[in-house]
Design a protein around this motif. Structure first.
Motif, PDB file in Angstrom:
ATOM      1  N   UNK A  34       0.840  -1.189   0.000  1.00 37.28           N
ATOM      2  CA  UNK A  34       0.000   0.000   0.000  1.00 37.28           C
ATOM      3  C   UNK A  34       0.878   1.243   0.000  1.00 37.28           C
ATOM      4  N   UNK A  35       0.544   2.178  -0.882  1.00 37.91           N
ATOM      5  CA  UNK A  35       1.190   3.485  -0.891  1.00 37.91           C
ATOM      6  C   UNK A  35       0.403   4.391   0.039  1.00 37.91           C
ATOM      7  N   UNK A  36       0.980   4.769   1.159  1.00 38.32           N
ATOM      8  CA  UNK A  36       0.279   5.588   2.147  1.00 38.32           C
ATOM      9  C   UNK A  36       0.033   6.984   1.581  1.00 38.32           C
ATOM     10  N   UNK A  37      -1.187   7.469   1.757  1.00 42.26           N
ATOM     11  CA  UNK A  37      -1.548   8.786   1.262  1.00 42.26           C
ATOM     12  C   UNK A  37      -3.022   9.022   1.430  1.00 42.26           C
ATOM     13  N   UNK A  38      -3.543  10.028   0.775  1.00 39.32           N
ATOM     14  CA  UNK A  38      -4.975  10.350   0.813  1.00 39.32           C
ATOM     15  C   UNK A  38      -5.498  10.446  -0.618  1.00 39.32           C
ATOM     16  N   UNK A  39      -6.046   9.363  -1.174  1.00 42.53           N
ATOM     17  CA  UNK A  39      -6.302   8.092  -0.507  1.00 42.53           C
ATOM     18  C   UNK A  39      -5.093   7.160  -0.558  1.00 42.53           C
ATOM     19  N   UNK A  40      -5.160   6.087   0.242  1.00 38.51           N
ATOM     20  CA  UNK A  40      -4.161   5.030   0.157  1.00 38.51           C
ATOM     21  C   UNK A  40      -4.387   4.260  -1.143  1.00 38.51           C
ATOM     22  N   UNK A  41      -3.289   3.966  -1.836  1.00 34.69           N
ATOM     23  CA  UNK A  41      -3.382   3.281  -3.117  1.00 34.69           C
ATOM     24  C   UNK A  41      -2.540   2.007  -3.093  1.00 34.69           C
ATOM     25  N   UNK A  42      -2.947   0.984  -3.839  1.00 30.69           N
ATOM     26  CA  UNK A  42      -2.150  -0.245  -3.853  1.00 30.69           C
ATOM     27  C   UNK A  42      -0.930  -0.124  -4.749  1.00 30.69           C
ATOM     28  N   UNK A  43       0.140  -0.794  -4.388  1.00 31.10           N
ATOM     29  CA  UNK A  43       1.255  -0.964  -5.300  1.00 31.10           C
ATOM     30  C   UNK A  43       0.831  -1.978  -6.359  1.00 31.10           C
ATOM     31  N   UNK A  44       1.691  -2.223  -7.333  1.00 31.18           N
ATOM     32  CA  UNK A  44       1.356  -3.207  -8.368  1.00 31.18           C
ATOM     33  C   UNK A  44       1.105  -4.577  -7.752  1.00 31.18           C
ATOM     34  N   UNK A  45       1.952  -4.974  -6.790  1.00 32.49           N
ATOM     35  CA  UNK A  45       1.752  -6.247  -6.108  1.00 32.49           C
ATOM     36  C   UNK A  45       0.485  -6.203  -5.261  1.00 32.49           C
ATOM     37  N   UNK A  46       0.263  -5.095  -4.582  1.00 31.27           N
ATOM     38  CA  UNK A  46      -0.936  -4.967  -3.760  1.00 31.27           C
ATOM     39  C   UNK A  46      -2.203  -5.071  -4.591  1.00 31.27           C
ATOM     40  N   UNK A  47      -2.204  -4.460  -5.777  1.00 32.35           N
ATOM     41  CA  UNK A  47      -3.383  -4.535  -6.644  1.00 32.35           C
ATOM     42  C   UNK A  47      -3.627  -5.963  -7.108  1.00 32.35           C
ATOM     43  N   UNK A  48      -2.547  -6.661  -7.456  1.00 33.50           N
ATOM     44  CA  UNK A  48      -2.692  -8.047  -7.915  1.00 33.50           C
ATOM     45  C   UNK A  48      -3.246  -8.937  -6.805  1.00 33.50           C
ATOM     46  N   UNK A  49      -2.756  -8.736  -5.574  1.00 34.76           N
ATOM     47  CA  UNK A  49      -3.224  -9.546  -4.458  1.00 34.76           C
ATOM     48  C   UNK A  49      -4.674  -9.221  -4.103  1.00 34.76           C
ATOM     49  N   UNK A  50      -5.038  -7.941  -4.177  1.00 32.77           N
ATOM     50  CA  UNK A  50      -6.423  -7.557  -3.894  1.00 32.77           C
ATOM     51  C   UNK A  50      -7.364  -8.144  -4.948  1.00 32.77           C
ATOM     52  N   UNK A  51      -6.933  -8.151  -6.211  1.00 30.01           N
ATOM     53  CA  UNK A  51      -7.748  -8.748  -7.268  1.00 30.01           C
ATOM     54  C   UNK A  51      -7.922 -10.242  -7.020  1.00 30.01           C
ATOM     55  N   UNK A  52      -6.868 -10.894  -6.545  1.00 34.63           N
ATOM     56  CA  UNK A  52      -6.957 -12.320  -6.215  1.00 34.63           C
ATOM     57  C   UNK A  52      -7.944 -12.550  -5.076  1.00 34.63           C
ATOM     58  N   UNK A  53      -7.874 -11.713  -4.059  1.00 33.16           N
ATOM     59  CA  UNK A  53      -8.799 -11.843  -2.924  1.00 33.16           C
ATOM     60  C   UNK A  53     -10.237 -11.652  -3.378  1.00 33.16           C
ATOM     61  N   UNK A  54     -10.463 -10.699  -4.263  1.00 38.79           N
ATOM     62  CA  UNK A  54     -11.818 -10.472  -4.780  1.00 38.79           C
ATOM     63  C   UNK A  54     -12.353 -11.719  -5.475  1.00 38.79           C
ATOM     64  N   UNK A  55     -11.491 -12.384  -6.256  1.00 34.56           N
ATOM     65  CA  UNK A  55     -11.923 -13.588  -6.952  1.00 34.56           C
ATOM     66  C   UNK A  55     -12.192 -14.734  -5.979  1.00 34.56           C
ATOM     67  N   UNK A  56     -11.341 -14.871  -4.977  1.00 31.88           N
ATOM     68  CA  UNK A  56     -11.540 -15.921  -3.970  1.00 31.88           C
ATOM     69  C   UNK A  56     -12.849 -15.687  -3.213  1.00 31.88           C
ATOM     70  N   UNK A  57     -13.097 -14.438  -2.832  1.00 28.74           N
ATOM     71  CA  UNK A  57     -14.327 -14.117  -2.109  1.00 28.74           C
ATOM     72  C   UNK A  57     -15.561 -14.392  -2.975  1.00 28.74           C
ATOM     73  N   UNK A  58     -15.420 -14.121  -4.271  1.00 22.91           N
ATOM     74  CA  UNK A  58     -16.525 -14.369  -5.186  1.00 22.91           C
ATOM     75  C   UNK A  58     -16.803 -15.866  -5.289  1.00 22.91           C
ATOM     76  N   UNK A  59     -15.750 -16.665  -5.378  1.00 24.53           N
ATOM     77  CA  UNK A  59     -15.930 -18.114  -5.449  1.00 24.53           C
ATOM     78  C   UNK A  59     -16.482 -18.663  -4.138  1.00 24.53           C
ATOM     79  N   UNK A  60     -16.034 -18.111  -3.018  1.00 22.23           N
ATOM     80  CA  UNK A  60     -16.549 -18.545  -1.720  1.00 22.23           C
ATOM     81  C   UNK A  60     -18.030 -18.239  -1.579  1.00 22.23           C
ATOM     82  N   UNK A  61     -18.470 -17.157  -2.203  1.00 21.74           N
ATOM     83  CA  UNK A  61     -19.874 -16.773  -2.105  1.00 21.74           C
ATOM     84  C   UNK A  61     -20.787 -17.777  -2.786  1.00 21.74           C
ATOM     85  N   UNK A  62     -20.239 -18.613  -3.678  1.00 21.69           N
ATOM     86  CA  UNK A  62     -21.033 -19.648  -4.331  1.00 21.69           C
ATOM     87  C   UNK A  62     -21.285 -20.843  -3.419  1.00 21.69           C
ATOM     88  N   UNK A  63     -20.491 -20.949  -2.333  1.00 25.95           N
ATOM     89  CA  UNK A  63     -20.668 -22.072  -1.416  1.00 25.95           C
ATOM     90  C   UNK A  63     -21.964 -21.898  -0.640  1.00 25.95           C
TER      91      UNK A  63
END
Length: 301
Positions: free
Chosen positions: A49-78
């Motif tokens: 995370x790049x600290x600031x107003x607003x806080x923004x993800x780094x390239x790695x942070x964005x990739x990991x957040x996108x992965x979490x979004x997909x995992x959460x979406x798949x979990x919601x099907x359970x």
């Protein structure tokens, strides 16, 4: 192995734009959120995370957040989602969608209302010009997009929604000031134009097709569909508006179509990931069924 508990905190900071906002949503203190993020960054050896107003993800942070979004979406099907302790997960399922401003101002809210009521899914929309929405999908910032681009997005499917019809128009007073001598390349070069933003090529394409000319030197950039329409109605310039929004004003005499060929059709597409997700499947079916019946898009061949 990824630490999904820590990534949930990172994702919350990115989503809310601040450690304080993430803390409110997670029921933690801001210092606890900061400590968890810092600890995970130290374990990975990289900033997320790049600290600031607003806080923004780094390239790695964005990739990991996108992965979490997909995992959460798949979990919601359970059928029985839990946080690992048997308790129902408190985290809502959020679908991030990039949508063009004109769709948002016309048909998209109606299309989404029944879906969100039925499923309990929450939406987080990114609003862009229709030529830019797919970039959000490519960068992993959203899960689906409405776009005018036809270039494939890796890992995604693309379905045609239909055509949105636009009309080049201006107020009667504006027409009398700039087009008394006719709709010529010279008159369009002298008349101020309105564009959504600097990525908006709609007016330029229409001018090239009908006049063989480019944008005039005088351009207002109004990144709001309603603001765009208001500026045209006020006589500040001419521009292309969705016909569904302009038709009433044309009928009432508040706007005039420009020239013998004022219309332009823009193909719109629905782009979504190739995930085996019931939610994405149901959302796509819902959008496609709605577009088949709606009045705003013409599903021509």
């Amino acid at each position: 192995m990824l630490d999904y508990a820590a990534l949930t905190v990172v994702s919350a900071v990115v989503r809310e734009g601040s450690f304080e906002g993430a803390a409110r949503g997670l029921g933690l203190t801001a210092s606890a959120v900061s400590q968890r993020v810092r600890s995970y960054e130290e374990r990975l050896g990289s900033l997320l995370i790049i600290r600031g107003s607003p806080c923004l993800p780094t390239e790695l942070g964005r990739a990991l957040c996108a992965h979490v979004d997909k995992v959460r979406l798949l979990e919601a099907d359970l059928p029985h989602r839990s946080d690992g302790t048997g308790a129902e997960s408190p985290q809502p399922v959020i679908l991030k969608i990039a949508v063009n401003a004109d769709s948002l101002a016309t048909w998209f809210p109606d299309a989404m209302a029944s879906f969100t009521q039925k499923t309990g899914i929450f939406l987080q929309l990114s609003v862009e010009d229709e030529s830019q929405t797919a970039d959000r999908l490519r960068s992993g910032q959203v899960m689906a997009a409405i776009t005018a681009e036809t270039e494939p997005v890796i890992g995604c499917k693309m379905l045609r929604l239909g055509q949105m019809r636009y009309v080049a128009c201006a107020s009667p007073d504006f027409v009398e000031r700039f087009f008394l001598g006719g709709y010529t390349p010279q008159s369009f070069q002298a008349a101020p134009c309105i564009c959504f933003d600097r990525h908006d090529g709609l007016q330029s394409r229409w001018l090239q097709r009908t006049q063989g000319s480019s944008l005039p030197p005088s351009v207002h950039y109004i990144p709001s569909t309603q603001g765009f329409l208001d500026f045209i109605l006020a006589g500040a310039g001419w521009g292309l508006q969705p016909l569904s929004l302009a038709q009433t004003f044309i009928t009432q005499g508040g706007l005039r179509p420009l020239g013998p060929d004022p219309f332009m059709d823009v193909d719109l597409y629905w782009v979504f990931p190739r995930l085996k997700s019931n939610i994405i499947r149901d959302l796509t079916q819902h959008v496609m069924r709605y577009c088949e019946a709606m009045i705003y898009l013409e599903r021509t061949a």
